[in-house]
Design an enzyme around this catalytic site. Sequence first.
Site, PDB file in Angstrom:
ATOM      1  N   ASP A   1     -44.426 -31.699 -82.227  1.00 44.46           N
ATOM      2  CA  ASP A   1     -44.909 -31.955 -83.003  1.00 44.46           C
ATOM      3  C   ASP A   1     -44.255 -32.206 -84.451  1.00 44.46           C
ATOM      4  OD1 ASP A   1     -47.877 -34.001 -84.031  1.00 44.46           O
ATOM      5  OD2 ASP A   1     -47.417 -32.985 -85.459  1.00 44.46           O
TER       6      ASP A   1
ATOM      7  N   GLU B   1     -47.350 -38.911 -83.648  1.00 42.31           N
ATOM      8  CA  GLU B   1     -46.371 -38.341 -84.285  1.00 42.31           C
ATOM      9  C   GLU B   1     -46.117 -36.774 -83.385  1.00 42.31           C
ATOM     10  OE1 GLU B   1     -48.961 -37.237 -87.334  1.00 42.31           O
ATOM     11  OE2 GLU B   1     -48.771 -38.726 -86.750  1.00 42.31           O
TER      12      GLU B   1
ATOM     13  N   ASN C   1     -44.802 -41.195 -93.727  1.00 43.43           N
ATOM     14  CA  ASN C   1     -44.867 -42.628 -93.552  1.00 43.43           C
ATOM     15  C   ASN C   1     -45.836 -42.926 -95.320  1.00 43.43           C
ATOM     16  OD1 ASN C   1     -44.778 -43.576 -91.902  1.00 43.43           O
ATOM     17  ND2 ASN C   1     -46.353 -42.825 -90.710  1.00 43.43           N
TER      18      ASN C   1
ATOM     19  N   ASP D   1     -41.511 -45.202 -88.643  1.00 43.87           N
ATOM     20  CA  ASP D   1     -41.118 -45.764 -87.119  1.00 43.87           C
ATOM     21  C   ASP D   1     -39.365 -45.366 -86.972  1.00 43.87           C
ATOM     22  OD1 ASP D   1     -43.851 -46.531 -86.919  1.00 43.87           O
ATOM     23  OD2 ASP D   1     -43.313 -48.468 -87.067  1.00 43.87           O
TER      24      ASP D   1
END
Length: 302
Positions: free
Chosen positions: A178, A221, A186, A195
């Site tokens: 993770d 993620e 973000n 991204d």
Amino acid sequence: MATDPAQQDTTQRTLLSEGPLHPAPRSACVVVIHGEGLGRRTDIRDGALLVGRSHEADLSIQHKSVSRQHCRIWRDAAGQYRIRDLGATNATRLNEARLPAEADAPLNDGDRITVGETILKFIAQDSVEARYHEEIYQLAVHDPLTELHNRRHFCEMADKEIGRALRHGRPLALCIIDVDLFKPVNDRYGHISGDEVLRQIGALVRGHARNDDLAARIGGEEFALLLPECELEPALRLAERLREAVAAASFAPGGEPQRITISIGIATLSPERDSRPALMAAADAALYRAKSEGRNRVCVEG
């Protein structure tokens, strides 16, 4: 007076072409056109192709309507492809006609084979149609952002690998990965920049996977790395190398250099963790501990 080039009537010549390039010929194949694994293509090579629910089948269809060993396809000495029902509970059907148990039948290009609730199409030789089905299948099993496998395909293949490991008493490890503190990235730089971070991390995950490992993006993620034939210590070393590689990589979301890290949880196959859900739950528990202990670390579920 000179003519404005922008106003000139330009004519493009049509180039001579011999048509699309043809790749090297491939063997005959069957393609799933309805049911579990839609679009999946399986080549029929020199040996016979076993179709069934068994994880050992060449084309494994994990559906309760399919027998463990449902049917077999092969090419005889004369070059003719043939099919035989192997005594399946739901008899194999060829173009809707029921095949007698243990009886052979010839296969022709375009024939439809019904296996339980799944329909296969037999394609006698490499063709545009076969390549089309292959492209559709690849789109169905891969995450378009990272080009790793997607969650659905990961679960399907993990079930198969776990079943094989249990039958043969072989080791297997699972890493759940993770990205640390990804939401602020973000929120600050936007999803396009986020991204790109995921794309870079996906490439690092893929680069650290061995030939037979299964790398996937299983969440926003979150990534997974399934390691067949791998004991705990080698899995731990691989995970540490991956963690260090991500921490040392250059990330610049929004054009600003940022240090991005990952946390990894590892679990190995055991009598208490003998299914994919149990193995994933154990790896998730180890990942949670890695997060709670400060992130950017690898933890193992005991």
